[in-house]
Write an enzyme that holds these catalytic residues in place. Sequence first.
Site, short mmCIF file in Angstrom:
data_model
loop_
_atom_site.label_atom_id
_atom_site.label_comp_id
_atom_site.label_asym_id
_atom_site.label_seq_id
_atom_site.Cartn_x
_atom_site.Cartn_y
_atom_site.Cartn_z
N HIS A 69 0.83 -1.22 0.00
CA HIS A 69 0.00 0.00 0.00
C HIS A 69 0.86 1.26 0.00
O HIS A 69 0.42 2.31 0.48
CB HIS A 69 -0.96 0.03 1.20
CG HIS A 69 -1.71 -1.24 1.42
ND1 HIS A 69 -2.96 -1.47 0.91
CD2 HIS A 69 -1.36 -2.39 2.05
CE1 HIS A 69 -3.37 -2.69 1.25
NE2 HIS A 69 -2.39 -3.27 1.94
N SER A 122 15.52 21.14 -16.36
CA SER A 122 14.33 21.93 -16.63
C SER A 122 14.75 23.18 -17.38
O SER A 122 15.82 23.72 -17.14
CB SER A 122 13.65 22.30 -15.31
OG SER A 122 12.88 23.48 -15.47
N LYS A 181 16.66 21.67 -11.23
CA LYS A 181 15.95 20.41 -11.48
C LYS A 181 16.82 19.35 -12.15
O LYS A 181 17.63 19.63 -13.02
CB LYS A 181 14.72 20.66 -12.37
CG LYS A 181 13.55 21.31 -11.69
CD LYS A 181 13.05 20.57 -10.46
CE LYS A 181 12.31 19.29 -10.81
NZ LYS A 181 11.05 19.51 -11.48
N GLU A 186 10.33 8.12 -16.75
CA GLU A 186 8.95 8.58 -16.98
C GLU A 186 8.46 8.18 -18.37
O GLU A 186 7.30 7.77 -18.54
CB GLU A 186 8.87 10.10 -16.82
CG GLU A 186 9.01 10.54 -15.37
CD GLU A 186 9.08 12.05 -15.24
OE1 GLU A 186 8.25 12.62 -14.55
OE2 GLU A 186 9.99 12.66 -15.84
#
Length: 480
Positions: A160, A287, A293, A300
């Site tokens: 979970h 970024s 970043k 992804e």
Amino acid sequence: MSQHAAVVARSGRFAQGPAAEVAAFTESVSFDWRLWRQDILGSMAHAAMLHHVGLLSQRELRQILGGLAAIGREIAEAKFRWRPDLEDVHMNIEAALTQRVPAGAKLHTGRSRNDQIALDLRLWLRDEIGTLSGEVRGLQGSLVGLASRHVEVLAPGYTHLQRAQPVALAHHGLAYVEMLERDQGRLRDAFARCNVCPLGCGALAGSTLPLDRAFVARQLGFVDARGRVRLAENSMDAVSDRDFVVEFCAAAALIAVHLSRLAEDLILWSSTEFGFVRMADAFTTGSSLMPQKKNPDVAELIRGKSGRVVGNLTALLTLLKGLPMTYNRDLQEDKERLFDTADTVGACVRLMAGLLDHTTPNAAVCRAAAADPQLLATDVAEALVRCGVPFRQAHHAVGAAVALAERTGRRLDQLTPAEWQDLAPAAAIDPAVIFDLDRAMRRRTLPGSPGPREVRRQLARWRRRLSAGAAPGSRKAGSR
Ligand code: ARG
């Protein structure tokens, strides 16, 4: 259109070629050109068979083989002019051949594009399955390598997405190796059903000519592990069956889903909140706005691309479900889905292997998270069970201990012996023993468990397997 091309492209039945927009709508050469090697290979074997049964002379066979080889060289050197007005890869190659050698006009004897495309796809997919399987092997190797290099690293295991029990990080990695091994089995199965020769089934009902189906199948390597030739047993099935495409795309979709889950783990773990792993700069991006970043874009995109692979499978099933027997032009729509799946999953597997090779766990952060004594609450309950306390009572007592610790702002290992005595009078809890993380890991000795001995045994097993293993569908595996 040259006269030869015209003869190949349309029958005497038509006074006119198709309207320009019809030609543009129906052509497939813009994507099926990539089957050219298989188309030429299949035509060479078909021609050899026609000669074998006396339908081509030695001279005609030589002309055809020479012409096809020359066309193959031109295509490989990007000198071949593909013509959309000739519809597909088959007509392009046949027209070019007929233009070169008169015997080209005999090549399509006893053959239809319906058995031809089924053949080309099977030949293409056979190779593709072998390649993908090898790449999956490589990814399994990367996982085993990473696990071996960091076998000491402990981390929380989650259910979970809540911390549950401590595990070796290697154990977590080997879970994916197991998933990929089942994927290998599915690829092997897909290969076996792909490895069946449809040639000789014609448009749908075979041929009245004395073709030798076994001869051509053997030429093209359609044999099982024992060398028995594998022929499609029903001509109508042979030209309309795309199960082998669906099976591959289903196996590939599951691989994509496994990779997506692994990507998600890596994305979470690379966040500042977790900090469990660090990805090398080369496998991350920045970024355009925020200078600080460092984004896990590779992971992804692997996660994101699983969407189209699942979509391709759905598209294929939907494409097939309403088709009357036998061949229907709808089937032309199978190729882009298949090609996209193979290209996408292959790239994802390769990139994931690269990403893992450039990812390092932060052992200290992982261990600090795993050292949360609450993760050993189950161990305490099991210690009570060893003293004869029924498990339900033990579970209740340790739950009360967790509540007490939380209420009094302490960690679970900071309760006093007296407090433990109160909660579980029947048993003696020694917090120094129970909450020692390394000891706790050594208590996990069951097969398949995350204890150090078992993890080392599993790693050794995988290293042996991967160094010995032949990819499914490869000659070494004996499936051809
Ligand atoms: N381009 C076609 C396909 O991909 C080849 C078979 C065409 N056959 C036909 N009878 N029109 O399915």
